[in-house]
Design a protein around this motif. Structure first.
Motif, PDB file in Angstrom:
ATOM      1  N   ASN A   2       0.519  -1.210  -0.544  1.00 17.55           N
ATOM      2  CA  ASN A   2      -0.036  -0.090  -0.125  1.00 17.55           C
ATOM      3  C   ASN A   2       0.882   1.088  -0.139  1.00 17.55           C
ATOM      4  O   ASN A   2       1.533   1.385   0.990  1.00 17.55           O
ATOM      5  CB  ASN A   2      -0.737  -0.216   1.615  1.00 17.55           C
ATOM      6  N   TRP A   5       1.960   3.691   2.570  1.00 17.11           N
ATOM      7  CA  TRP A   5       2.866   3.648   4.484  1.00 17.11           C
ATOM      8  C   TRP A   5       3.991   3.327   3.539  1.00 17.11           C
ATOM      9  O   TRP A   5       5.028   3.593   4.610  1.00 17.11           O
ATOM     10  CB  TRP A   5       2.753   2.056   4.576  1.00 17.11           C
ATOM     11  N   CYS A  26       3.639  -9.358  19.662  1.00 15.51           N
ATOM     12  CA  CYS A  26       2.611  -9.718  19.040  1.00 15.51           C
ATOM     13  C   CYS A  26       1.896 -11.452  18.685  1.00 15.51           C
ATOM     14  O   CYS A  26       0.613 -11.378  18.240  1.00 15.51           O
ATOM     15  CB  CYS A  26       3.578 -10.041  17.887  1.00 15.51           C
ATOM     16  N   THR A  29      -0.921 -11.093  21.292  1.00 13.24           N
ATOM     17  CA  THR A  29      -2.098  -9.533  20.587  1.00 13.24           C
ATOM     18  C   THR A  29      -2.898 -10.328  18.834  1.00 13.24           C
ATOM     19  O   THR A  29      -3.677  -9.545  18.614  1.00 13.24           O
ATOM     20  CB  THR A  29      -1.642  -8.227  20.381  1.00 13.24           C
ATOM     21  N   ARG A  31      -1.327  -9.310  16.659  1.00 18.41           N
ATOM     22  CA  ARG A  31      -0.959  -7.832  15.851  1.00 18.41           C
ATOM     23  C   ARG A  31       0.475  -8.198  15.309  1.00 18.41           C
ATOM     24  O   ARG A  31       1.741  -8.358  15.741  1.00 18.41           O
ATOM     25  CB  ARG A  31      -1.220  -6.548  16.467  1.00 18.41           C
ATOM     26  N   PRO A  32       0.599  -7.432  14.018  1.00 17.83           N
ATOM     27  CA  PRO A  32       1.890  -7.181  13.430  1.00 17.83           C
ATOM     28  C   PRO A  32       2.492  -6.329  14.178  1.00 17.83           C
ATOM     29  O   PRO A  32       1.916  -5.531  14.964  1.00 17.83           O
ATOM     30  CB  PRO A  32       1.307  -6.800  11.698  1.00 17.83           C
ATOM     31  N   THR A  34       5.131  -3.885  13.191  1.00 18.60           N
ATOM     32  CA  THR A  34       4.999  -2.299  12.745  1.00 18.60           C
ATOM     33  C   THR A  34       3.254  -2.239  12.830  1.00 18.60           C
ATOM     34  O   THR A  34       3.715  -0.977  13.410  1.00 18.60           O
ATOM     35  CB  THR A  34       5.008  -2.957  11.059  1.00 18.60           C
ATOM     36  N   ASP A  35       2.257  -2.698  13.100  1.00 16.47           N
ATOM     37  CA  ASP A  35       0.866  -2.124  13.701  1.00 16.47           C
ATOM     38  C   ASP A  35       1.198  -1.077  14.615  1.00 16.47           C
ATOM     39  O   ASP A  35       0.734  -0.186  15.309  1.00 16.47           O
ATOM     40  CB  ASP A  35      -0.061  -3.191  13.157  1.00 16.47           C
ATOM     41  N   PHE A  36       1.592  -2.285  16.159  1.00 17.25           N
ATOM     42  CA  PHE A  36       2.169  -2.317  17.511  1.00 17.25           C
ATOM     43  C   PHE A  36       3.345  -0.989  17.000  1.00 17.25           C
ATOM     44  O   PHE A  36       2.985   0.242  18.516  1.00 17.25           O
ATOM     45  CB  PHE A  36       2.690  -3.337  17.971  1.00 17.25           C
ATOM     46  N   ARG A  38       3.906   1.771  15.280  1.00 14.70           N
ATOM     47  CA  ARG A  38       2.978   2.827  14.840  1.00 14.70           C
ATOM     48  C   ARG A  38       2.867   2.919  15.810  1.00 14.70           C
ATOM     49  O   ARG A  38       2.039   4.838  15.443  1.00 14.70           O
ATOM     50  CB  ARG A  38       2.428   2.444  13.329  1.00 14.70           C
ATOM     51  N   GLU A  39       1.971   2.602  16.515  1.00 21.47           N
ATOM     52  CA  GLU A  39       0.458   3.024  17.182  1.00 21.47           C
ATOM     53  C   GLU A  39       1.522   3.417  18.005  1.00 21.47           C
ATOM     54  O   GLU A  39       1.026   4.514  19.111  1.00 21.47           O
ATOM     55  CB  GLU A  39      -0.306   1.675  18.049  1.00 21.47           C
ATOM     56  N   ARG A  42       2.459   6.655  16.914  1.00 16.95           N
ATOM     57  CA  ARG A  42       1.361   8.057  17.499  1.00 16.95           C
ATOM     58  C   ARG A  42       1.309   8.363  18.552  1.00 16.95           C
ATOM     59  O   ARG A  42       0.559   9.270  18.184  1.00 16.95           O
ATOM     60  CB  ARG A  42       0.340   7.550  16.530  1.00 16.95           C
TER      61      ARG A  42
END
Length: 53
Positions: A2, A5, A26, A29, A31-32, A34-36, A38-39, A42
């Motif tokens: 995408n 990103w 990970c 949860t 979750r990958p 990268t998502d964690f 990024r969070e 942020r």
């Protein structure tokens, strides 16, 4: 990939203990990493950061 990103790619060096903690989180949860990460980025306060320009 995408293009939303594909702005900046970074590489981080983790100790084996840090990598293990991240992998366990990970896995627990679903979750990958990268998502964690990024969070976490942020959630950093930006108001108090000095201007680097």
């Amino acid at each position: 990939m995408n293009k939303k990103w594909a702005v900046k790619r970074i590489t981080i060096n983790l100790t084996s203990g840090e990598a293990e903690i991240l992998e366990k989180y990970c896995s627990m949860t679903g979750r990958p990493a990268t998502d964690f990460i990024r969070e976490l980025i942020r959630s950093l306060p930006t108001r108090e950061m000095p201007n680097t320009d």
